[in-house]
Design a protein around this motif. Structure first.
Motif, PDB file in Angstrom:
ATOM      1  N   LEU A 167      43.606  28.771  22.362  1.00 39.24           N
ATOM      2  CA  LEU A 167      43.065  29.003  21.022  1.00 39.24           C
ATOM      3  C   LEU A 167      41.617  29.457  21.099  1.00 39.24           C
ATOM      4  CD1 LEU A 167      43.275  28.854  17.924  1.00 39.24           C
ATOM      5  CD2 LEU A 167      42.543  26.452  18.088  1.00 39.24           C
ATOM      6  N   ALA A 168      40.777  28.699  21.845  1.00 36.84           N
ATOM      7  CA  ALA A 168      39.351  29.035  21.899  1.00 36.84           C
ATOM      8  C   ALA A 168      38.793  28.669  23.271  1.00 36.84           C
ATOM      9  CB  ALA A 168      38.587  28.298  20.810  1.00 36.84           C
ATOM     10  N   PHE A 169      37.824  29.479  23.732  1.00 40.18           N
ATOM     11  CA  PHE A 169      37.249  29.267  25.070  1.00 40.18           C
ATOM     12  C   PHE A 169      35.745  29.497  25.055  1.00 40.18           C
ATOM     13  CE2 PHE A 169      35.733  31.476  28.945  1.00 40.18           C
ATOM     14  CZ  PHE A 169      35.819  30.415  29.835  1.00 40.18           C
ATOM     15  N   PHE A 170      35.042  28.615  25.804  1.00 42.70           N
ATOM     16  CA  PHE A 170      33.626  28.829  26.112  1.00 42.70           C
ATOM     17  C   PHE A 170      33.296  28.124  27.422  1.00 42.70           C
ATOM     18  CE2 PHE A 170      29.364  27.007  26.343  1.00 42.70           C
ATOM     19  CZ  PHE A 170      28.605  28.173  26.331  1.00 42.70           C
ATOM     20  N   ALA A 171      32.465  28.789  28.234  1.00 43.87           N
ATOM     21  CA  ALA A 171      31.901  28.163  29.437  1.00 43.87           C
ATOM     22  C   ALA A 171      30.523  28.758  29.653  1.00 43.87           C
ATOM     23  CB  ALA A 171      32.793  28.406  30.652  1.00 43.87           C
ATOM     24  N   GLY A 172      29.547  27.900  29.942  1.00 46.44           N
ATOM     25  CA  GLY A 172      28.188  28.403  30.167  1.00 46.44           C
ATOM     26  C   GLY A 172      27.179  27.280  30.293  1.00 46.44           C
ATOM     27  N   TYR A 217      33.663  24.212  27.997  1.00 47.29           N
ATOM     28  CA  TYR A 217      33.096  23.669  29.227  1.00 47.29           C
ATOM     29  C   TYR A 217      31.585  23.922  29.252  1.00 47.29           C
ATOM     30  CZ  TYR A 217      37.985  24.240  30.665  1.00 47.29           C
ATOM     31  OH  TYR A 217      39.356  24.210  30.743  1.00 47.29           O
ATOM     32  N   GLY A 218      30.924  23.222  30.195  1.00 48.73           N
ATOM     33  CA  GLY A 218      29.604  23.653  30.611  1.00 48.73           C
ATOM     34  C   GLY A 218      29.839  24.820  31.561  1.00 48.73           C
ATOM     35  N   LEU A 219      29.291  24.755  32.748  1.00 50.59           N
ATOM     36  CA  LEU A 219      29.670  25.738  33.759  1.00 50.59           C
ATOM     37  C   LEU A 219      31.131  25.521  34.116  1.00 50.59           C
ATOM     38  CD1 LEU A 219      26.520  25.679  36.072  1.00 50.59           C
ATOM     39  CD2 LEU A 219      27.140  27.412  34.390  1.00 50.59           C
ATOM     40  N   LEU A 220      31.863  26.582  34.265  1.00 50.40           N
ATOM     41  CA  LEU A 220      33.297  26.481  34.512  1.00 50.40           C
ATOM     42  C   LEU A 220      33.536  25.751  35.829  1.00 50.40           C
ATOM     43  CD1 LEU A 220      35.963  27.432  33.192  1.00 50.40           C
ATOM     44  CD2 LEU A 220      35.886  29.415  34.698  1.00 50.40           C
ATOM     45  N   PRO A 221      34.226  24.607  35.809  1.00 47.89           N
ATOM     46  CA  PRO A 221      34.458  23.839  37.040  1.00 47.89           C
ATOM     47  C   PRO A 221      35.217  24.657  38.085  1.00 47.89           C
ATOM     48  CG  PRO A 221      34.990  22.545  35.084  1.00 47.89           C
ATOM     49  CD  PRO A 221      34.774  23.938  34.627  1.00 47.89           C
ATOM     50  N   MET A 245      41.999  30.178  37.354  1.00 51.99           N
ATOM     51  CA  MET A 245      41.790  31.225  36.341  1.00 51.99           C
ATOM     52  C   MET A 245      40.295  31.492  36.223  1.00 51.99           C
ATOM     53  SD  MET A 245      42.854  31.331  32.276  1.00 51.99           S
ATOM     54  CE  MET A 245      44.616  31.243  32.592  1.00 51.99           C
ATOM     55  N   SER A 246      39.894  32.722  36.446  1.00 53.43           N
ATOM     56  CA  SER A 246      38.478  33.079  36.413  1.00 53.43           C
ATOM     57  C   SER A 246      37.942  33.065  34.980  1.00 53.43           C
ATOM     58  CB  SER A 246      38.273  34.472  37.019  1.00 53.43           C
ATOM     59  OG  SER A 246      38.839  35.460  36.183  1.00 53.43           O
TER      60      SER A 246
END
Length: 582
Positions: free
Chosen positions: A421-426, A451-455, A462-463
């Motif tokens: 549905l929704a994604f964020f990493a940073g 996420y914070g930084l993508l684990p 998955m990149s």
């Protein structure tokens, strides 16, 4: 012409045979009949009217506008055009209505003087009685034209106006428009009946050309469908198209050669601040818009890089931006004392392009630079009192990882393959991201991948890019400043961007309708984020995602700029700002 007539007759004959044989007219046969009829009709009309498109041997036509006559010698039946006629040169939509054929056919042509061609020639069947109004009609006050001077076969004309009640006559010269041939009508008036038109906008002084362009844009023709532009993306596609056309024909930019490298004339083409570098690179290579003579320029470019200035002048960890502001102040003072152009307008026809977060703050030590100059800034934050909405331009922040292949990985997956549905990493900097993580991070909701930084355990499967290509919505919260490269990244990967940044003027907001392809969420509504996204009906989401794919072309950098790409869109917004403040 004879060949066209034979082909049209053959089409009608073939269609007639099929109708007689089958007794019915199927859909495709109806099309044949209609096309054949229209071909025959227009061929006949053109056969009668084309002889009149010849100019006299002594006159060299630049663009024949319109003419209508069935006789070879060019004589015309006498009539008086109505007050609503759209005769040149005063119609804002650049159309001309020609005289009436004896068979009551009115030929109308939209023409382009700069391109030297006629567009949209059409015929209307009318009665001669339609044209019995007593005055030549262009505006309510225009009664005719008269020749004010003549050089060879070319004549300059003056507009003769009269007050209907008082009978007073005023004359004003229209220097940008000329007629080659004029014939007298009845009642002693002079009316353009056989017109060779050329708009000399390119030869006008810069300020007059801008005034002309602004009037043309204000009276743009209404566009219902355009093969080059997708109307739902724009606030007003008709205005944008006309403005863009005039920019291509008129706009000239002068680039100051002053300033030493690497701060000046050295574009930064990689990283999150690449927008300022790509614009600098492409405009300095451009031959269409750039002029060497500043006297011909409508705009003046200050070719410095805010990112390069930071690298050269900022003392790490000092938190002191004064050296940058002082440097830019001294540069502007130098060019204003060396050249007359800045002082002429107090910098209002100058522009800069800065994508670094500190771009706005570097203008603080020069009042005219801060207030008057057109600033194209990534940090388009209205709450800080520097970015002026309506004058300044919100610059898209684009992350370029491979300058030789700026379009690498552009594209996305179909909706059916977007399971997230929704994604964020940073990184968790700024005021918004920690709140976002608090409410939706740490696997609180399987549909909300925040996420914070993508684990690493997740990125191995998955990149980051694949996450964006697999998500319906891509969350784009502000960082230290309001803009985020994720907005353009989401568009590149065909994911609907969800923008969370109060006081942010969205990129290219002067022309684009962001509600068509994005969701803007107030910072206070972060706890309701999922409900907001689930509240968007599937049909609406499908339209939004289609718009994301369509708007993508307007955010792409090309090594060689193409029409309507990001280089041209930024330049157009700067051009538009200048027109709005002359």
């Amino acid at each position: 012409m004879a060949t066209l007539l034979r082909l049209a007759a053959a089409d009608l004959s073939a269609a007639g045979r099929r109708i007689r044989r089958d007794g019915v007219i199927s859909g495709w046969r109806r099309k044949i009949v209609v096309i054949a009829f229209l071909t025959a009709a227009m061929t006949s009309l053109l056969a009668r009217s084309l002889p009149m498109f010849r100019s006299p041997a002594s006159a060299r036509p630049s663009s024949t506008v319109a003419t209508a006559n069935s006789t070879i010698d060019g004589s015309l039946p006498k009539f008086s055009p109505s007050r609503d006629s759209s005769l040149l040169p005063y119609s804002s939509n650049s159309s001309a209505e020609a005289s009436v054929l004896p068979s009551t056919v009115l030929l109308t042509a939209n023409f382009d003087g700069a391109e030297r061609k006629i567009n949209d020639l059409r015929a209307d069947f009318l009665h001669l009685s339609t044209f019995e109004a007593p005055k030549v009609g262009v505006k309510s006050s225009v009664s005719g034209w008269r020749n004010s001077s003549s050089t060879g076969s070319r004549m300059d004309f003056e507009e003769v106006t009269s007050d209907n009640q008082m009978g007073e006559v005023n004359i004003s010269t229209r220097s940008e428009i000329q007629f080659d041939v004029v014939k007298s009508s009845d009642d002693g008036r002079q009316v353009p009946t056989y017109i060779n038109y050329k708009s000399h906008v390119g030869s006008l002084p810069p300020d007059e050309a801008l005034i002309y362009a602004r009037k043309e844009i204000k009276n743009s023709l209404l566009i219902f469908a355009d093969p080059d532009l997708y109307a739902p993306l724009f606030l007003n596609v008709s205005v944008f198209k006309r403005s863009y056309e005039l920019m291509e024909k008129i706009l000239k930019v002068y680039i100051y050669r002053d300033g030493q490298r690497p701060i000046f004339h050295t574009p930064e083409l990689k990283g999150i601040y690449a927008s300022e570098g790509w614009f600098m690179k492409l405009i300095e290579q451009n031959r269409h818009f750039i002029v060497k003579d500043p006297g011909q320029a409508h705009l003046f470019y200050l070719p410095y890089s805010a990112r390069r200035m930071e690298l050269a002048l900022y003392v790490p960890d000092s938190h002191d931006m004064k050296p940058l502001s002082r440097f830019l102040r001294d540069y502007v003072n130098q060019i204003s004392s060396k050249y007359p152009f800045w002082n002429r307008t107090r910098g209002s026809d100058h522009f800069l392009v800065a994508c670094h977060d500190w771009g706005p703050y570097t203008t603080n030590m020069h009042a005219e630079l801060r207030k008057n100059t057109i600033k194209a800034l990534c940090n388009a934050d209205t709450s800080e009192g520097i970015f002026q909405s309506g004058r300044d331009v919100s610059l898209p922040e684009t992350t370029i990882r491979t300058p030789r292949r700026p379009l690498r990985q552009v594209g996305g997956r179909p909706i059916s393959q977007r399971s997230i549905l929704a994604f964020f990493a940073g990184n968790m900097h700024g005021r918004v991201r920690p709140i976002l993580l608090e409410h939706w991070g740490n696997n609180k909701d399987e549909e909300m991948r925040i996420y914070g930084l993508l684990p690493s355990r997740i990125s191995k499967k998955m990149s980051y890019v694949e996450h964006m290509k697999s998500s319906k919505f891509c969350i784009c919260p502000m960082g230290f400043e309001v803009n985020s490269p994720r907005i353009v990244e989401a568009i590149y990967y065909e994911c609907v961007p969800v923008i969370i940044a109060d006081n942010f003027v969205l990129p290219l907001e002067d022309v684009l309708d962001w509600s068509a392809f994005s969701v803007v969420v107030a910072e206070k509504d972060i706890p309701k984020l999922k409900d907001i996204l689930l509240g968007i009906p599937l049909g609406q989401y499908v339209k939004m995602q289609e718009c994301v794919k369509r708007v993508q072309r307007h955010f792409l950098w090309h090594a060689r700029p193409v029409k309507y790409d990001l280089f041209h869109m930024i330049l157009h917004s700067i051009w538009s700002s200048r027109l709005n403040h002359i």
